[in-house]
Design an enzyme around this catalytic site. Structure first.
Site, PDB file in Angstrom:
ATOM      1  CD  GLU A   1      -2.385  -1.338   2.872  1.00 31.02           C
ATOM      2  OE1 GLU A   1      -2.415  -0.162   3.566  1.00 31.02           O
ATOM      3  OE2 GLU A   1      -3.700  -2.424   2.606  1.00 31.02           O
TER       4      GLU A   1
ATOM      5  CE  LYS B   1     -10.495  -4.219   4.472  1.00 32.43           C
ATOM      6  NZ  LYS B   1      -9.564  -5.093   5.737  1.00 32.43           N
TER       7      LYS B   1
HETATM    8  C1  2PG Z   1      -6.530  -4.554   6.619  1.00 31.26           C
HETATM    9  C2  2PG Z   1      -6.690  -3.798   4.702  1.00 31.26           C
HETATM   10  C3  2PG Z   1      -5.871  -2.680   4.371  1.00 31.26           C
HETATM   11  P1  2PG Z   1      -5.859  -6.445   3.581  1.00 31.26           P
HETATM   12  O1  2PG Z   1      -6.044  -5.444   6.635  1.00 31.26           O
HETATM   13  O2  2PG Z   1      -6.831  -3.508   6.742  1.00 31.26           O
HETATM   14  O3  2PG Z   1      -5.023  -2.177   4.424  1.00 31.26           O
HETATM   15  O4  2PG Z   1      -5.218  -5.241   4.506  1.00 31.26           O
HETATM   16  O5  2PG Z   1      -6.907  -5.871   2.051  1.00 31.26           O
HETATM   17  O6  2PG Z   1      -4.784  -6.947   2.802  1.00 31.26           O
HETATM   18  O7  2PG Z   1      -7.068  -7.096   4.054  1.00 31.26           O
HETATM   19 MG    MG Z   2      -7.242  -4.642   8.559  1.00 31.21          MG
END
Ligand code: 2PG
Ligand code: MG
Length: 415
Positions: free
Chosen positions: A199, A331
């Protein structure tokens, strides 16, 4: 109403070079909207399944066989899209059609409706003021599942420019700290190769404590006062180093383990020492009780569930019952469709849990995330720091200032 008149779907690649699904939705035969599903590296146990049988090809096959169900629907009406998805797949985790299709279809529909109705996406999701800018939560330095050996076990050290007066200043402050962190690492390690995680956060050869010291020093070097101009946060993503069998947190890279009590103590100590404003998944995804203890003891810190809540309304209810979280990551692809995610947002708001809208570590250049952050009254937008797919979301925030509808920065302390 913007009526869906066509669908196109394809397999493309995300920012990590992994296959994912992109969908174009056309409304009224001329307004085209597009969305591409992101993907995680640290994935919660209870998230929607991205693809049926781990196959993007299979997901497209299922979608193509059912396209007709979406034709004629109102692209703005997320409940209609959700019902059509559910008529194909009523499994808890979208294991028939896959969360990637649910995500891309619902977002592409809204994008198309936004063009047909000449209104920004955030206004379609939330028709009335007040609108506020979420604070950008920048991933400054990291390790864990997002970076390689030698880096910290902790996944992300995050910067939140709490003293910023506007979004442009907020972004600039985060970029300054990020840049300064590189200089501080370099001064300590002349072999540092400028390596970055998925990221954009720096990925140094450092343990957790050194990483925090580096970041704190960089904030000071920039002339910012910690807790006044700038605050730090941590995404522990602790499920990724929790060993269920031996019941310890295995800080492999640091060569130590911590049991449950020691982990809770460590988290509390870091919050205190660094005046952290934000911690995410400080204990493993099933430990609601441990999270509740950290939440209770740290009322000035937003104790947030990501892998723990997985944008799932039932998990948000569980957190509320346990008083387990003061913050929740949103998300959309963890939930599946946008409708699922908006329900989760409502549940959190009803329980006084602050929202943080978040990207995934595997992303596209879509900028829909910024609209979702504003429409859900999110306090923060977690969108990484550097890389085209990260900056795409941050720059969209700047474009949205042109609407003159957004009344400034979110109130971090209020609900
Ligand atoms: C998290 C995310 C984004 P990932 O853990 O918060 O930073 O990572 O998309 O790998 O779950
Ligand atoms: Mg996380």
């Amino acid at each position: 109403m913007a009526s869906i008149t066509g669908l196109k779907s394809r397999i493309v690649f995300d920012s990590r070079g992994a296959k994912t699904i992109e969908i174009d939705v056309t409304t009224d035969k001329k307004f085209s909207g597009r969305a591409c599903a992101p993907s995680g590296a640290s994935v919660g146990k209870h998230e929607a399944q991205s693809f049926p049988r781990n196959s993007p090809e299979k997901a497209l096959e299922v979608l193509k066989a059912n396209e007709i169900r979406f034709i004629g629907l109102d692209a703005e009406n997320q409940k209609e899209i959700f019902d059509a998805l559910r008529s194909i797949d009523d499994t808890e985790m979208y294991s028939v059609i896959g969360g990637a299709v649910a995500y891309a279809l619902s977002l592409a529909s809204l994008d198309s409706a936004s063009k047909a109705l000449a209104m920004p996406m955030f206004m379609l999701l939330k028709p009335h003021k007040p609108y506020m800018f979420p604070f950008p939560l920048g991933n400054i330095l990291g390790g864990g599942a997002h970076a390689g050996p030698g880096t910290p076990d902790i996944q992300e050290i995050l910067a939140c420019p709490i003293g910023a007066r506007n979004i442009s200043e907020a972004l600039e402050m985060n970029f300054r700290v990020h840049k300064e962190v590189r200089s501080v690492i370099q001064a300590k390690d002349e072999d540092f190769t400028y390596g970055r995680g998925d990221e954009g956060g720096w990925a140094p050869n450092a343990n957790n404590d050194q990483a925090l010291e580096i970041t704190e020093l960089a904030v000071k070097n920039c002339g910012f006062t910690m807790g006044n101009d700038m605050s730090l946060g941590i995404d522990f993503a602790s499920s990724s180093f929790w060993d269920e069998k031996t019941r310890v947190y295995n800080y492999k890279r640091q060569g130590i383990t911590r049991g449950r009590e020691k982990q809770i103590c460590y988290v509390n100590q870091l919050i205190k020492n660094y005046k952290l404003i934000y911690v995410e998944d400080p204990v493993n995804e099933e430990d609601f009780e441990g999270t509740a203890r950290i939440t209770k003891d740290n009322t000035n810190c937003i104790v947030t569930g990501d892998d723990m809540l997985v944008t799932n309304t039932m998990r948000a209810k569980m957190a509320a019952q346990h008083n387990a979280c003061s913050g929740a990551i949103l998300k959309v692809n963890q939930a599946g469709s946008l409708y699922d995610a908006m329900n989760f947002a409502q549940e959190c708001a009803a329980n006084g849990i602050k929202l943080i809208t978040s990207h995934r570590s595997g992303e596209s250049i879509d900028s829909h995330l910024s609209h979702i952050g504003i429409a859900t009254d999110s306090k923060m937008l977690k969108a990484g720091i550097l890389g085209g797919e990260r900056v795409a979301k941050l720059n969209e925030l700047l474009r949205l200032t042109e609407y003159d509808l957004i009344d400034g920065m979110a109130e971090l302390s209020s609900n």
